[in-house]
Design a protein around this motif. Structure first.
Motif, PDB file in Angstrom:
ATOM      1  N   GLY A  36       0.807  -1.209   0.000  1.00 47.74           N
ATOM      2  CA  GLY A  36       0.000   0.000   0.000  1.00 47.74           C
ATOM      3  C   GLY A  36       0.840   1.258   0.000  1.00 47.74           C
ATOM      4  N   THR A  37       1.850   1.326   0.861  1.00 45.86           N
ATOM      5  CA  THR A  37       2.656   2.539   0.949  1.00 45.86           C
ATOM      6  C   THR A  37       3.621   2.668  -0.219  1.00 45.86           C
ATOM      7  N   VAL A  38       4.120   1.545  -0.739  1.00 45.73           N
ATOM      8  CA  VAL A  38       5.063   1.589  -1.853  1.00 45.73           C
ATOM      9  C   VAL A  38       4.375   2.062  -3.128  1.00 45.73           C
ATOM     10  N   VAL A  39       3.177   1.576  -3.381  1.00 44.65           N
ATOM     11  CA  VAL A  39       2.504   1.899  -4.634  1.00 44.65           C
ATOM     12  C   VAL A  39       2.211   3.388  -4.728  1.00 44.65           C
ATOM     13  N   ASN A  40       1.844   4.042  -3.616  1.00 47.45           N
ATOM     14  CA  ASN A  40       1.612   5.485  -3.649  1.00 47.45           C
ATOM     15  C   ASN A  40       2.819   6.230  -4.205  1.00 47.45           C
ATOM     16  N   VAL A  41       3.997   5.872  -3.718  1.00 46.52           N
ATOM     17  CA  VAL A  41       5.222   6.545  -4.165  1.00 46.52           C
ATOM     18  C   VAL A  41       5.536   6.213  -5.618  1.00 46.52           C
ATOM     19  N   ALA A  42       5.196   5.014  -6.043  1.00 44.29           N
ATOM     20  CA  ALA A  42       5.545   4.550  -7.384  1.00 44.29           C
ATOM     21  C   ALA A  42       4.599   5.047  -8.466  1.00 44.29           C
ATOM     22  N   LEU A  43       3.477   5.655  -8.116  1.00 45.63           N
ATOM     23  CA  LEU A  43       2.470   6.010  -9.112  1.00 45.63           C
ATOM     24  C   LEU A  43       3.008   6.858 -10.273  1.00 45.63           C
ATOM     25  N   PRO A  44       3.745   7.931 -10.026  1.00 51.45           N
ATOM     26  CA  PRO A  44       4.235   8.707 -11.174  1.00 51.45           C
ATOM     27  C   PRO A  44       5.096   7.874 -12.124  1.00 51.45           C
ATOM     28  N   ARG A  45       5.951   7.015 -11.592  1.00 51.75           N
ATOM     29  CA  ARG A  45       6.811   6.209 -12.449  1.00 51.75           C
ATOM     30  C   ARG A  45       6.005   5.126 -13.177  1.00 51.75           C
ATOM     31  N   ILE A  46       5.003   4.561 -12.507  1.00 50.28           N
ATOM     32  CA  ILE A  46       4.118   3.604 -13.185  1.00 50.28           C
ATOM     33  C   ILE A  46       3.432   4.283 -14.366  1.00 50.28           C
ATOM     34  N   GLY A  47       2.973   5.517 -14.141  1.00 49.98           N
ATOM     35  CA  GLY A  47       2.313   6.256 -15.214  1.00 49.98           C
ATOM     36  C   GLY A  47       3.223   6.460 -16.412  1.00 49.98           C
ATOM     37  N   LYS A  48       4.480   6.807 -16.167  1.00 50.61           N
ATOM     38  CA  LYS A  48       5.428   7.014 -17.271  1.00 50.61           C
ATOM     39  C   LYS A  48       5.762   5.714 -17.971  1.00 50.61           C
ATOM     40  N   ASP A  49       5.991   4.663 -17.196  1.00 49.87           N
ATOM     41  CA  ASP A  49       6.423   3.394 -17.779  1.00 49.87           C
ATOM     42  C   ASP A  49       5.311   2.743 -18.597  1.00 49.87           C
ATOM     43  N   LEU A  50       4.075   2.850 -18.136  1.00 51.95           N
ATOM     44  CA  LEU A  50       2.963   2.184 -18.820  1.00 51.95           C
ATOM     45  C   LEU A  50       2.116   3.138 -19.660  1.00 51.95           C
ATOM     46  N   GLY A  51       2.496   4.400 -19.691  1.00 52.95           N
ATOM     47  CA  GLY A  51       1.701   5.371 -20.434  1.00 52.95           C
ATOM     48  C   GLY A  51       0.319   5.561 -19.841  1.00 52.95           C
ATOM     49  N   ALA A  52       0.222   5.540 -18.525  1.00 50.17           N
ATOM     50  CA  ALA A  52      -1.068   5.630 -17.836  1.00 50.17           C
ATOM     51  C   ALA A  52      -1.337   7.055 -17.385  1.00 50.17           C
ATOM     52  N   GLY A  53      -2.574   7.498 -17.549  1.00 52.36           N
ATOM     53  CA  GLY A  53      -2.978   8.815 -17.096  1.00 52.36           C
ATOM     54  C   GLY A  53      -3.530   8.791 -15.680  1.00 52.36           C
ATOM     55  N   LEU A  54      -4.106   9.914 -15.291  1.00 53.23           N
ATOM     56  CA  LEU A  54      -4.587  10.063 -13.921  1.00 53.23           C
ATOM     57  C   LEU A  54      -5.644   9.014 -13.565  1.00 53.23           C
ATOM     58  N   THR A  55      -6.599   8.781 -14.465  1.00 58.22           N
ATOM     59  CA  THR A  55      -7.669   7.834 -14.157  1.00 58.22           C
ATOM     60  C   THR A  55      -7.119   6.432 -13.926  1.00 58.22           C
ATOM     61  N   ALA A  56      -6.159   6.009 -14.758  1.00 63.95           N
ATOM     62  CA  ALA A  56      -5.557   4.680 -14.588  1.00 63.95           C
ATOM     63  C   ALA A  56      -4.813   4.591 -13.257  1.00 63.95           C
TER      64      ALA A  56
END
Length: 497
Positions: A36-56
């Motif tokens: 839970g705590t790790v994913v919050n921090v990783a969200l911006p990088r997940i968005g860049k790596d997977l091409g995911a926007g805010l909704t994703a």
């Protein structure tokens, strides 16, 4: 091993078996809190790596919380009936298999699906970890076991953002390593569980498992959250509005089923207590505020203020440190003076801390802009969480303390689920604004001010609805308030991931 009923616990904490049980439950529930705590921090990088926007990114958090919130009470009920160790181990295996799916997810859609499956596993293992401690340890060791479980679980939660920042900083795909870490942890938990944890179940449980209630709760929450998340992007077309209406109707049907069922997951009789109802309403408001804000803080620090993933993850450590230092003291204070004043002042102070985060912008300094706000927030939260949990438990009959805790836990998760879906839209953080640092920063400032107002409102609700004294139940008299720590979203107790 022999089956042990809930009524005859006798395990000594300081024995080798006692330490093995404690290690298994801490590591098992720690897996869920760490993610839970790790994913919050990783969200911006997940968005860049997977091409995911805010909704994703919203769904990356909410898919997990949705299935967890919808099935948490069912997981506890299954453990009582089928065996707590059995359901706990099944949950660990399920959670780990879904974690492997998250590790190899090629796109945001599959990642979201795997996160939903992770939530199912967490719903099986999370209630089992605490229930095992309550069921197997002798009464004089139970408070110490729960206190150790809360405190050591807090270390895992505190390490999560830092570990996440380090792994995310390795490479654009470094966030995948976060989920892969669950594999060796799961192996250790399963070995400890099979070797040390005795099987227990509630032999007095009667009636069928409340599957209709679980289905209605999950579907109702799912439709409402989906519509609230996707509605702004679709300009609230008739389909989205219809989903909200149907979702609310299903949640109303869930309450009707719980009122008439022989063995409901959520006994509505608990809410006849004003303290129980009031404390859960405060829980909903306060945890909505902090969950919404904590979703956006790492995003703001990385995408607007230019913090590295490690720095953004480490920035929240003072909150955990302050809560570990002060929460037990706040619990003892509530025992002495009653919960009303700590639960009134605490959320108001926490709201002031969130309001100070409106100063965090493009050129924010951690020492002068971020840290003071987080310290004020942590002080307020420390004054709130232990008295809140103690009030919930004290308001329930002794034989329903476990389900009362689970209900409060689930309400907090549902509040976080709705906040992550709704707060960005209320604050003006649209998918388009997410792509613009200036617009994102403006929306963040609006979001933390909304969260601050919600926190303060929670304090006012406490002043009106919460009694001056804790209800004099046997549990309250016999147990250490330090052990009555909730599953806080950002602190020791796990999870509300």
């Amino acid at each position: 091993m022999a089956v042990q009923t809930a009524g005859d616990p006798g395990l000594v904490l300081r024995s080798s078996q006692g330490r093995g049980v404690l290690a298994a439950t801490i590591l098992g529930s720690g897996m869920a809190s760490l993610d839970g705590t790790v994913v919050n921090v990783a969200l911006p990088r997940i968005g860049k790596d997977l091409g995911a926007g805010l909704t994703a990114l919203q769904w990356t958090l909410n898919a997990y919380t949705l299935t967890l919130a919808g099935l948490l009470l069912l997981g506890g009920s299954l453990g009582d009936r089928l065996g707590r160790r059995r359901v706990f181990v099944i949950g660990v295996i399920w959670f780990t298999a879904a974690s492997i799916g998250c590790t190899v997810a090629p796109d945001a859609a599959l990642l979201i699906g795997m996160r939903a499956l992770q939530g199912v596993g967490a719903a099986l293992l999370t209630p089992g970890s605490l229930a095992i401690l309550e069921a197997v340890f002798r009464r004089e060791d139970r408070a110490a076991a729960v206190g150790a479980w809360s405190g050591l679980g807090g270390v895992a939660t505190a390490a999560g953002p830092v570990l996440g920042g380090v792994l995310v900083g390795v490479a654009p795909w470094g966030w995948r390593l976060v989920f892969l870490l669950n594999v060796p942890l799961a192996v250790v938990v399963i070995l400890l569980s099979t070797h040390y944890v005795p099987e227990t179940r509630d032999e007095q449980s009667h009636g069928r498992v409340d599957v209709p209630g679980a289905v209605l709760a999950a579907l109702g929450l799912g439709l409402v959250v989906y519509a609230l998340t996707e509605g702004p992007r679709s300009h609230w077309n008739p389909i989205m509005i219809g989903m909200v209406v149907v979702g609310v109707a299903l949640l109303a049907a869930f309450l009707a089923v719980e009122a008439k069922g022989d063995a409901p997951m959520m006994p509505l009789s608990l809410f006849r207590s004003r303290d129980f109802s009031g404390s859960n309403l405060v829980t909903f408001v306060v945890y909505a505020a902090l969950s919404g804000a904590l979703f956006l803080i790492p995003v703001q620090l990385q995408l607007v203020s230019g913090f590295s993933p490690v720095a953004a993850g480490s920035s929240l450590l003072p909150i955990t440190a302050v809560m570990l230092l002060l929460s037990a003291r706040a619990g003892r204070l509530a025992q002495q003076i009653g919960p009303r004043w700590p639960m009134t002042i605490g959320p108001i102070v926490a709201g002031a801390g969130l309001g100070l985060l409106a100063r965090v912008g493009a050129h924010a300094s951690y020492l002068t802009d971020v840290l003071p706000a987080l310290l004020v927030f942590a002080l307020g939260l420390s004054a709130t969480v232990a008295p809140l949990t103690a009030t919930v438990l004290a308001a329930a009959p002794p034989h329903q303390v476990g389900v009362a805790s689970a209900v409060n836990n689930d309400i907090a998760r549902a509040a976080g689920l709705l906040a992550v879906a709704v707060l960005p839209g209320l604050a003006g953080i649209t998918p388009k604004a997410y792509a613009s640092p200036a617009a994102l920063s403006t929306g963040f400032h609006h979001a933390v001010l909304i969260s601050a107002a919600l926190c303060a409102f929670g304090g006012l609700l406490s002043a009106v609805l919460v009694g001056k004294e804790l209800a004099p139940t046997e549990r309250c008299r016999d147990e250490d308030p330090a052990a009555l720590q909730p599953h806080c979203a950002i602190s020791a107790p796990h999870a509300r991931p």
